[in-house]
Design a protein around this motif. Structure first.
Motif, mmCIF file in Angstrom:
data_model
loop_
_atom_site.group_PDB
_atom_site.id
_atom_site.type_symbol
_atom_site.label_atom_id
_atom_site.label_comp_id
_atom_site.label_asym_id
_atom_site.label_seq_id
_atom_site.Cartn_x
_atom_site.Cartn_y
_atom_site.Cartn_z
ATOM 1 N N ARG A 1 0.807 -1.142 -0.089
ATOM 2 C CA ARG A 1 -0.080 -0.110 0.045
ATOM 3 C C ARG A 1 0.851 1.208 0.049
ATOM 4 O O ARG A 1 0.583 2.312 -0.451
ATOM 5 N N ILE A 2 1.899 1.149 0.375
ATOM 6 C CA ILE A 2 2.936 2.193 0.641
ATOM 7 C C ILE A 2 4.363 1.951 0.150
ATOM 8 O O ILE A 2 4.787 0.540 0.236
ATOM 9 N N ALA A 3 4.827 3.006 -0.581
ATOM 10 C CA ALA A 3 6.509 2.655 -1.206
ATOM 11 C C ALA A 3 7.181 3.518 -0.293
ATOM 12 O O ALA A 3 6.707 4.666 -0.024
ATOM 13 N N PHE A 4 8.311 2.834 0.184
ATOM 14 C CA PHE A 4 9.286 3.728 1.095
ATOM 15 C C PHE A 4 10.490 3.417 0.768
ATOM 16 O O PHE A 4 11.021 2.113 0.701
ATOM 17 N N ASN A 5 11.355 4.279 0.806
ATOM 18 C CA ASN A 5 12.786 4.128 0.280
ATOM 19 C C ASN A 5 13.810 4.961 1.206
ATOM 20 O O ASN A 5 13.699 6.175 1.060
ATOM 21 N N GLN A 6 14.371 4.421 1.959
ATOM 22 C CA GLN A 6 15.303 5.033 2.782
ATOM 23 C C GLN A 6 16.543 5.250 2.165
ATOM 24 O O GLN A 6 17.256 4.307 1.792
ATOM 25 N N LEU A 7 17.031 6.463 2.179
ATOM 26 C CA LEU A 7 18.229 6.701 1.354
ATOM 27 C C LEU A 7 19.237 7.626 2.329
ATOM 28 O O LEU A 7 18.920 7.640 3.580
ATOM 29 N N PHE A 8 20.366 7.682 1.699
ATOM 30 C CA PHE A 8 21.555 8.442 2.913
ATOM 31 C C PHE A 8 21.017 9.693 3.134
ATOM 32 O O PHE A 8 21.267 9.823 4.469
ATOM 33 N N LEU A 9 20.883 10.680 2.286
ATOM 34 C CA LEU A 9 20.525 12.188 2.766
ATOM 35 C C LEU A 9 19.296 12.359 2.350
ATOM 36 O O LEU A 9 18.776 13.464 2.647
ATOM 37 N N SER A 10 18.254 11.633 1.606
ATOM 38 C CA SER A 10 17.039 11.886 1.104
ATOM 39 C C SER A 10 16.008 10.848 1.661
ATOM 40 O O SER A 10 16.282 9.712 2.308
ATOM 41 N N GLY A 11 14.820 11.087 1.559
ATOM 42 C CA GLY A 11 13.659 9.940 2.080
ATOM 43 C C GLY A 11 12.800 10.270 0.754
ATOM 44 O O GLY A 11 12.402 11.272 0.335
ATOM 45 N N LEU A 12 12.146 9.130 0.135
ATOM 46 C CA LEU A 12 11.140 8.876 -0.784
ATOM 47 C C LEU A 12 10.057 8.316 -0.305
ATOM 48 O O LEU A 12 10.255 7.014 0.149
ATOM 49 N N TYR A 13 8.776 8.532 -0.292
ATOM 50 C CA TYR A 13 7.557 8.045 0.229
ATOM 51 C C TYR A 13 6.475 8.316 -0.629
ATOM 52 O O TYR A 13 5.949 9.508 -1.169
ATOM 53 N N LEU A 14 5.834 7.136 -0.875
ATOM 54 C CA LEU A 14 4.542 7.164 -1.925
ATOM 55 C C LEU A 14 3.463 6.466 -1.193
ATOM 56 O O LEU A 14 3.575 5.363 -0.781
ATOM 57 N N HIS A 15 2.166 7.038 -1.252
ATOM 58 C CA HIS A 15 0.815 6.361 -0.843
ATOM 59 C C HIS A 15 -0.079 6.629 -1.829
ATOM 60 O O HIS A 15 0.192 7.652 -2.375
ATOM 61 N N GLY A 16 -0.814 5.905 -2.030
ATOM 62 C CA GLY A 16 -2.126 6.103 -3.065
ATOM 63 C C GLY A 16 -3.507 5.640 -2.670
ATOM 64 O O GLY A 16 -3.598 4.762 -1.436
ATOM 65 N N LYS A 17 -4.282 5.991 -3.338
ATOM 66 C CA LYS A 17 -5.811 5.440 -3.003
ATOM 67 C C LYS A 17 -6.019 5.074 -4.520
ATOM 68 O O LYS A 17 -6.603 5.592 -5.587
ATOM 69 N N LYS A 18 -5.842 3.683 -4.641
ATOM 70 C CA LYS A 18 -6.433 2.940 -6.208
ATOM 71 C C LYS A 18 -7.681 3.265 -6.550
ATOM 72 O O LYS A 18 -7.878 3.484 -7.464
#
Length: 115
Positions: free
Chosen positions: A53-70
Motif C-alpha cells: 500500500r505504501i512505497a518507502f525508500n530509505q536513502l542516505f541524505l534523502s527520503g522518498l515516500y509514496l502512498h495512494g488511493k487506488k
C-alpha cells in the motif's frame, strides 16, 4: 548564506486521477528506482524498497515516500532532499511515469545542515 550550509526541503506532489495503465506496482517500482538515482542522486542505505500500500525508500541524505488511493487513482509522493533545483524538474519527471488530470506540488524549506 554560509558556503558550508546546505538547505534541505520537503517536496509534496499530489497526483489526481492517474490513468489506470500507469497505476500499477511495476510502474511505481520503476519510478522509485529512477527517482532515487536520476533526480535525488542517491543510493539506498539498505534494501528498504517495499511496495504494497505504501512505497518507502530509505536513502542516505534523502527520503522518498509514496502512498495512494487506488479506488480514486490518486498517488501522493513525499520526498526530502538537499539538492537545489526548480519544481518544474519534479513535475516533468513525474509526468514521464504517470498521466494525471491534476498535479499539485508544494515545496517546504525544512532545515539546514552546517558543516
Amino acid at each position: 548564506m554560509d558556503n558550508n550550509t546546505v538547505y534541505c526541503k520537503n517536496v509534496l506532489i499530489n497526483l489526481y486521477n492517474i490513468d489506470n495503465n500507469d497505476f500499477n506496482t511495476e510502474n511505481i517500482k520503476i519510478f522509485v528506482r529512477d527517482m532515487t538515482f536520476e533526480i535525488l542522486k542517491e543510493h539506498r542505505t539498505h534494501n528498504t524498497l517495499r511496495i504494497s500500500r505504501i512505497a518507502f525508500n530509505q536513502l542516505f541524505l534523502s527520503g522518498l515516500y509514496l502512498h495512494g488511493k487506488k479506488y480514486k487513482n490518486n498517488l501522493y509522493i513525499d520526498f526530502t532532499t538537499c539538492l537545489n533545483f526548480d519544481s518544474d524538474v519534479y513535475v516533468a519527471f513525474v509526468k514521464k511515469y504517470f498521466s494525471a488530470s491534476n498535479i499539485h506540488i508544494k515545496q517546504i524549506d525544512r532545515f539546514n545542515i552546517s558543516f
